[in-house]
Motif scaffolding. Structure first.
Motif, mmCIF file in Angstrom:
data_model
loop_
_atom_site.group_PDB
_atom_site.id
_atom_site.type_symbol
_atom_site.label_atom_id
_atom_site.label_comp_id
_atom_site.label_asym_id
_atom_site.label_seq_id
_atom_site.Cartn_x
_atom_site.Cartn_y
_atom_site.Cartn_z
ATOM 1 N N SER A 290 -0.506 19.773 21.048
ATOM 2 C CA SER A 290 0.089 18.453 20.856
ATOM 3 C C SER A 290 -0.720 17.383 21.574
ATOM 4 O O SER A 290 -0.884 16.275 21.058
ATOM 5 C CB SER A 290 1.546 18.448 21.326
ATOM 6 O OG SER A 290 1.645 18.615 22.724
ATOM 7 N N SER B 235 0.868 14.666 17.215
ATOM 8 C CA SER B 235 1.698 13.619 17.778
ATOM 9 C C SER B 235 2.011 12.585 16.717
ATOM 10 O O SER B 235 1.117 12.059 16.065
ATOM 11 C CB SER B 235 0.975 12.948 18.962
ATOM 12 O OG SER B 235 1.714 11.837 19.404
ATOM 13 N N SER C 102 7.282 12.743 18.536
ATOM 14 C CA SER C 102 6.336 13.844 18.593
ATOM 15 C C SER C 102 6.858 15.001 17.778
ATOM 16 O O SER C 102 8.066 15.193 17.652
ATOM 17 C CB SER C 102 6.081 14.272 20.044
ATOM 18 O OG SER C 102 7.146 15.028 20.517
ATOM 19 N N ASP C 103 5.960 15.768 17.193
ATOM 20 C CA ASP C 103 6.334 16.848 16.290
ATOM 21 C C ASP C 103 5.917 18.166 16.904
ATOM 22 O O ASP C 103 4.755 18.536 16.863
ATOM 23 C CB ASP C 103 5.652 16.634 14.932
ATOM 24 C CG ASP C 103 6.110 17.634 13.897
ATOM 25 O OD1 ASP C 103 6.725 18.647 14.288
ATOM 26 O OD2 ASP C 103 5.851 17.396 12.714
ATOM 27 N N ALA C 104 6.867 18.859 17.527
ATOM 28 C CA ALA C 104 6.536 20.097 18.210
ATOM 29 C C ALA C 104 6.183 21.212 17.256
ATOM 30 O O ALA C 104 5.509 22.158 17.621
ATOM 31 C CB ALA C 104 7.711 20.533 19.090
ATOM 32 N N GLY D 296 2.399 20.340 16.194
ATOM 33 C CA GLY D 296 1.447 20.093 17.265
ATOM 34 C C GLY D 296 0.777 18.748 17.144
ATOM 35 O O GLY D 296 0.040 18.356 18.014
ATOM 36 N N THR E 49 3.298 13.204 25.313
ATOM 37 C CA THR E 49 4.330 13.114 24.281
ATOM 38 C C THR E 49 4.642 14.453 23.636
ATOM 39 O O THR E 49 5.423 14.524 22.690
ATOM 40 C CB THR E 49 3.905 12.122 23.181
ATOM 41 O OG1 THR E 49 2.648 12.532 22.645
ATOM 42 C CG2 THR E 49 3.806 10.704 23.745
ATOM 43 N N GLY E 50 4.041 15.510 24.120
ATOM 44 C CA GLY E 50 4.331 16.858 23.651
ATOM 45 C C GLY E 50 4.152 17.814 24.804
ATOM 46 O O GLY E 50 3.638 17.441 25.867
ATOM 47 N N THR E 51 4.553 19.048 24.609
ATOM 48 C CA THR E 51 4.509 20.008 25.712
ATOM 49 C C THR E 51 3.317 20.946 25.652
ATOM 50 O O THR E 51 2.982 21.579 26.651
ATOM 51 C CB THR E 51 5.795 20.850 25.723
ATOM 52 O OG1 THR E 51 5.908 21.551 24.481
ATOM 53 C CG2 THR E 51 7.013 19.975 25.938
ATOM 54 N N LEU F 244 10.428 16.140 25.075
ATOM 55 C CA LEU F 244 9.567 15.550 24.061
ATOM 56 C C LEU F 244 9.959 14.099 23.854
ATOM 57 O O LEU F 244 11.137 13.777 23.703
ATOM 58 C CB LEU F 244 9.687 16.305 22.735
ATOM 59 C CG LEU F 244 9.025 17.675 22.671
ATOM 60 C CD1 LEU F 244 9.346 18.323 21.340
ATOM 61 C CD2 LEU F 244 7.535 17.551 22.842
#
Length: 455
Positions: A444, A18, A11-13, A16, A438-440, A7
């Motif tokens: 996201s 960004s 980014s905020d996993a 979800g 920027t996320g998985t 990440l």
């Protein structure tokens, strides 16, 4: 799934969404998706560069290209029965294409970031099985699954299933809404780190008592896509969907659709960013505007051959029109609303209205049958130099005519190569498109919130 993901800072996993800095100074970011072409009048089957519609290598090439272009997701359409025309398989259908969820599970092993969206019918399936299959895809892909929820209007498709028959439009959406809500009950029944809770659902269409067999997946719920344009479809999207796949491709029509659907969200307790509107479009590029226009005209000529023009006409009229000259005028007879000439995924309920509109266009512009079909059935395209296309895509998004686009190439599997190589870098230079994921998860990528557990 390949390993090695990370990440980026900001980014905020968990949500979800960004949280990364917006380099464009407040401009909206463009979302892009890739649609695998096929069962439509977009594909140019006879092009020398056209390859297999069923070999896994074709799907892999297009998916890898979309991921190289940092697209949000890869989108597969699907029908539940081959269309027929005059008792034969429709020339524009694909015989032998693998089932969508099976394909996407395979693609999850050869992609790392790209969302994977399958079209699955809510009329001829069951919530438990579909919830299980999408939760499984979400696990196998590391949180990249999406479900395009569709319904089926015809008894012809129903003949492939035990129940047979069909539901009227209102009942189809009622069933679809309960289908989706039941799937979400199942997804919510297994809290993270706990054992599954019992599910008890007794509704109009479904009755379920038991425990769900798949743990809560990385996204909580797979992303839900919806493509209906009727009043019922728009309301369903506003109440339940994360993405709307629409045909409203012109700026004016796009802004009207965008305002209408986004305006419905508040009464369902939702925010404007909770739903992304992404029209399906085609793109034709050239070194000059004139070259691009010439290429686009050539593509349309190949998409609508003389034979295909008569077939398209017969789909509306519901009559055998093989004696008509494609370069001649439209028929002066009315459509047959009771016709069974065409079977499967062709809506002739408004045949008289469509025929009237085609006649008016033909008379106003002096168009032949083939020319009328070309002008009436073409999907809105962005045609021009890479710089002009990038600017126009950006204008649509900044003008609230769309949040992004689902690109429908006319060639398989290389139809996105030029766009990714030539247009994506220009969007990145404008600061309106990501340079890296920027996320998985797909949530996201789309900037969607993680669903709140309601178990």
């Amino acid at each position: 799934m390949a390993t090695g993901k990370h990440l980026s800072a900001g980014s905020d996993a968990s949500t979800g969404r960004s949280g990364g800095e917006n380099r464009s100074g407040g401009k909206k970011q463009i979302h892009l998706a890739a649609h695998f072409p096929g069962v439509n009048n977009t594909t140019v089957w006879a092009d020398p560069c056209s390859r297999s519609q069923i070999d896994f290598s074709s799907f892999e090439h297009l998916a890898r290209t979309a991921e190289r272009g940092k697209f949000d997701f890869f989108f597969l359409a699907e029908g539940l029965r081959l269309r027929e025309h005059k008792g034969r398989v429709h020339d524009l259908d694909v015989v032998g294409r693998p089932e969508s969820l099976t394909l996407l599970n395979a693609l999850s092993a050869v992609t790392d970031w790209l969302g994977l969206a399958a079209t699955v019918n809510a009329t001829f399936n069951e919530p438990y099985e579909i919830a299980r299959r999408f939760a499984s895809l979400d696990h196998l892909s590391g949180g990249r699954a999406a479900w395009n929820v569709v319904t089926s209007p015809d008894a012809f498709t129903g003949e492939n299933f035990r129940r047979g028959g069909h539901l009227d439009r209102a009942q189809r959406y009622t069933r679809a809404a309960e289908f989706l809500s039941t799937a979400r009950e199942l997804w919510d029944s297994w809290p993270e780190g706990e054992t599954p809770k019992p599910v008890v659902h007794h509704g109009r269409h479904f009755s379920i008592e038991g425990r769900f067999g798949v743990p809560r997946s990385p996204q909580g719920h797979p992303v839900v896509i919806q493509a209906g344009d009727s009043g019922e479809g728009r309301e369903f999207a506003a109440s339940a969907a994360d993405v709307v796949f629409t045909r409203h491709g012109t700026l004016e029509a796009g802004r009207a659709f965008y305002a209408d659907v986004k305006g419905r969200l508040a009464r369902h307790g939702r925010e404007p960013d909770d739903l992304k509107i992404m029209p399906g479009v085609t793109v034709v590029l050239g070194d000059t505007a004139a070259e691009a226009q010439e290429k686009a005209a050539g593509i349309r000529q190949r998409q609508v051959s003389p034979q295909n023009a008569i077939v398209a006409l017969e789909q509306v009229w519901g009559r055998d029109l093989s004696a008509y000259d494609p370069d001649g005028p439209l028929p002066d007879i009315d459509p047959d609303p009771e016709s069974a000439l065409v079977q499967g995924r062709v809506d002739i309920a408004n045949a008289r209205e469509i025929a009237s509109r085609w006649r008016a266009l033909s008379e106003a512009k002096g168009l032949s049958i083939r020319q009328t079909v070309i002008e009436s059935t073409g999907r809105q395209s962005f045609v021009g130099t890479p710089d002009a296309v990038a600017a126009e895509l950006d204008t649509f998004v900044q003008s609230d005519a769309a949040d992004g686009f689902v690109l429908v190439p006319h060639l398989t599997p290389g139809g996105l190569d030029d766009f990714v190589d030539q247009v994506v870098p220009l969007l990145q230079e404008r600061g309106v498109y990501r340079t890296e994921y920027t996320g998985t998860t797909l949530r996201s990528h789309l900037g969607l919130r993680q669903p709140v557990w309601k178990g």
